[in-house]
Scaffold this motif. Structure first.
Motif, PDB file in Angstrom:
ATOM      1  N   ILE A 103      -4.065   1.845   6.794  1.00 33.54           N
ATOM      2  CA  ILE A 103      -3.995   3.414   5.855  1.00 33.54           C
ATOM      3  C   ILE A 103      -3.933   4.768   6.998  1.00 33.54           C
ATOM      4  N   SER A 162      -0.661  -3.388   6.288  1.00 37.87           N
ATOM      5  CA  SER A 162      -1.678  -3.427   5.893  1.00 37.87           C
ATOM      6  C   SER A 162      -2.385  -1.976   6.099  1.00 37.87           C
ATOM      7  N   SER A 216     -11.105  -5.899  -2.275  1.00 37.91           N
ATOM      8  CA  SER A 216     -11.630  -4.346  -3.091  1.00 37.91           C
ATOM      9  C   SER A 216     -12.514  -3.877  -3.444  1.00 37.91           C
ATOM     10  N   LEU A 225      -8.293   1.645  -3.194  1.00 36.03           N
ATOM     11  CA  LEU A 225      -8.350   3.021  -2.444  1.00 36.03           C
ATOM     12  C   LEU A 225      -7.571   4.612  -3.210  1.00 36.03           C
ATOM     13  N   PRO A 280      -3.686  -6.177  -0.358  1.00 35.79           N
ATOM     14  CA  PRO A 280      -3.229  -5.337  -1.749  1.00 35.79           C
ATOM     15  C   PRO A 280      -3.788  -5.434  -2.480  1.00 35.79           C
ATOM     16  N   ARG A 291      -6.310  -0.954   9.318  1.00 32.56           N
ATOM     17  CA  ARG A 291      -7.078  -1.896   8.915  1.00 32.56           C
ATOM     18  C   ARG A 291      -7.221  -3.194   9.292  1.00 32.56           C
ATOM     19  N   LEU A 307       0.994  -0.881  -0.287  1.00 33.98           N
ATOM     20  CA  LEU A 307      -0.330  -0.294  -0.158  1.00 33.98           C
ATOM     21  C   LEU A 307       0.741   1.238  -0.011  1.00 33.98           C
ATOM     22  N   LEU A 338      -5.561  -1.543  -3.012  1.00 33.25           N
ATOM     23  CA  LEU A 338      -4.915  -0.572  -3.624  1.00 33.25           C
ATOM     24  C   LEU A 338      -5.606  -0.101  -4.406  1.00 33.25           C
ATOM     25  N   PHE A 392      -5.500  -4.044   5.415  1.00 38.23           N
ATOM     26  CA  PHE A 392      -6.252  -4.179   4.477  1.00 38.23           C
ATOM     27  C   PHE A 392      -5.632  -4.560   3.134  1.00 38.23           C
ATOM     28  N   VAL A 440      -0.305   4.902  -1.693  1.00 36.11           N
ATOM     29  CA  VAL A 440      -1.315   5.607  -1.104  1.00 36.11           C
ATOM     30  C   VAL A 440      -0.600   6.359  -0.265  1.00 36.11           C
TER      31      VAL A 440
END
Length: 386
Positions: free
Chosen positions: A211, A209, A334, A376, A370, A366, A131, A373, A368, A134
């Motif tokens: 963001i 994981s 996703s 996001l 891959p 958290r 990530l 991505l 998240f 991001v």
């Protein structure tokens, strides 16, 4: 008699011219030598004036000093030696040496330079940071207000371009295992490396994981203005709380002091130093908190509660979903990345911030996958503000 005395008199008279000659010669030679000395002095003086005028003051001095330069000239200590962060995160210090070095703390609170406090974002991961795009977008435009540190497996070699905020931000690491003391060792290692930068004031532990839930400005202001550090530290009377306590930890740790919390924390510099300098509680947790006692859930919350409970908010600012049950929280892919999903995170909570009610309780989230991505990156400008 006269002849005898006359002879004597003539001998003495004959000596007078010789004596007179010798008495007059030395002063003449002295004057000549003195004149030569003056001439040399004047010549040296004129050369010095010319050199200083055309080449600067240090030209002449340098030639004189060049033969007496001390061996340790490169070790000159200046304020920059302490003020500037290390240019290279790689070093040869052992953990013992690193923790000792990181425990240094200035006693004078007013800094003799313009110190801009930074947030140290510390990523604890096994390997890749899927990530990272991001985070790249999140950090963009805020240079000088943050630092990045990555602790991965020693065998992992990250490949980030020089333009990336993660470029060469890996610290010397060791293998860490979930639930064991090696996990806390990795977290202490991250804190110790981040403490080497005197401008780092706040320290946030994140995983690969995680963001951010808001833009950088909101998060920086929230942390800067908080009176407390954010680490969960609560008394759990159940089998997964007090049930993990070992009486052999007394007298350093008593049952009434035993705490539990999430390993994902945000702490200030004072508490970070408390953690890296600890030699009192570490041996107890290392020896007596082993699975099914998960040390990363108990060591820091318990130690900091004993030492500085008045500085703790007793909550985490990293959101995670345990509603699905099990030993691990829910993972989001996703299909989960929607505006409604983030609305529930942003608006569905109440907490206290600086002793006042607040609806902004979590700054990060958290776990998240891959696959999250691309969605996001698409939704971030509309929902996350970056």
């Amino acid at each position: 008699m006269q002849t005898r005395f006359g002879s004597v008199g003539s001998l003495e008279e004959g000596k007078e011219p010789a004596v007179t000659t010798r008495s007059k010669t030395p002063p003449l030679r002295v004057l000549q030598l003195f004149g030569l000395f003056l001439a040399l002095c004047m010549a040296f003086f004129m050369i010095s004036i010319y050199t200083i005028r055309h080449f600067g003051t240090y030209s002449v001095i340098a030639t004189v000093k060049s033969n007496i330069v001390p061996c340790d000239e490169d070790e000159t200590i200046s304020l920059d030696h302490w003020r500037k962060p290390p240019s290279n995160l790689l070093h040869s210090m052992s953990d013992e040496e690193l923790l000792w070095r990181a425990s240094f703390m200035p006693r004078i609170k007013k800094y003799p330079f313009n110190r801009v406090p930074k947030i140290a974002f510390m990523f604890l991961t096994k390997g890749p940071l899927p990530l990272s795009p991001v985070w790249e977008r999140f950090f963009d435009g805020h240079q000088g207000l943050y630092s990045v540190y990555v602790h991965s497996l020693p065998s992992f070699d990250a490949e980030f371009p020089p333009s990336s905020v993660f470029y060469r931000r890996q610290i010397p690491s060791q293998v860490s295992e979930w639930g064991k003391m090696s996990m806390c060792d990795a977290e202490r290692r991250l804190l110790a490396n981040a403490l080497l930068d005197i401008s780092n004031e706040w320290f946030i532990l994140l995983s690969e994981s995680c963001i951010p839930l808001y833009n950088f400005g909101v998060i920086y202001h929230y942390i800067k203005k908080s009176k407390y550090s954010f680490i969960g530290a609560f008394d759990d009377p159940g089998p997964h709380g007090q049930g993990r306590y070992n009486e052999s930890m007394a007298p350093e740790v008593n049952l009434t002091q035993w705490r539990k919390g999430s390993q994902w924390f945000e702490i200030n510099r004072k508490l970070a130093v408390n953690i890296v300098e600890d030699i009192t509680y570490y041996p107890k947790f290392e020896q007596f908190c082993r699975p099914a006692c998960y040390v990363d859930e108990h060591y820091f919350p318990t130690m900091l509660t004993i030492q500085a409970s008045n500085l703790l908010a007793n909550r985490s600012i990293t959101w995670v979903d345990w509603s699905r049950g099990g030993a691990h929280p829910a993972t989001f892919g996703s299909a989960d990345i929607t505006k409604e999903f983030f609305t529930r995170i942003h608006e569905g909570h109440e907490c206290r911030y600086n002793d006042q009610p607040s609806s902004i309780c979590f700054l990060f989230a958290r776990k998240f996958a891959p696959s999250a991505l691309e969605p996001l990156l698409q939704i971030a400008p509309k929902v996350l503000g970056f």
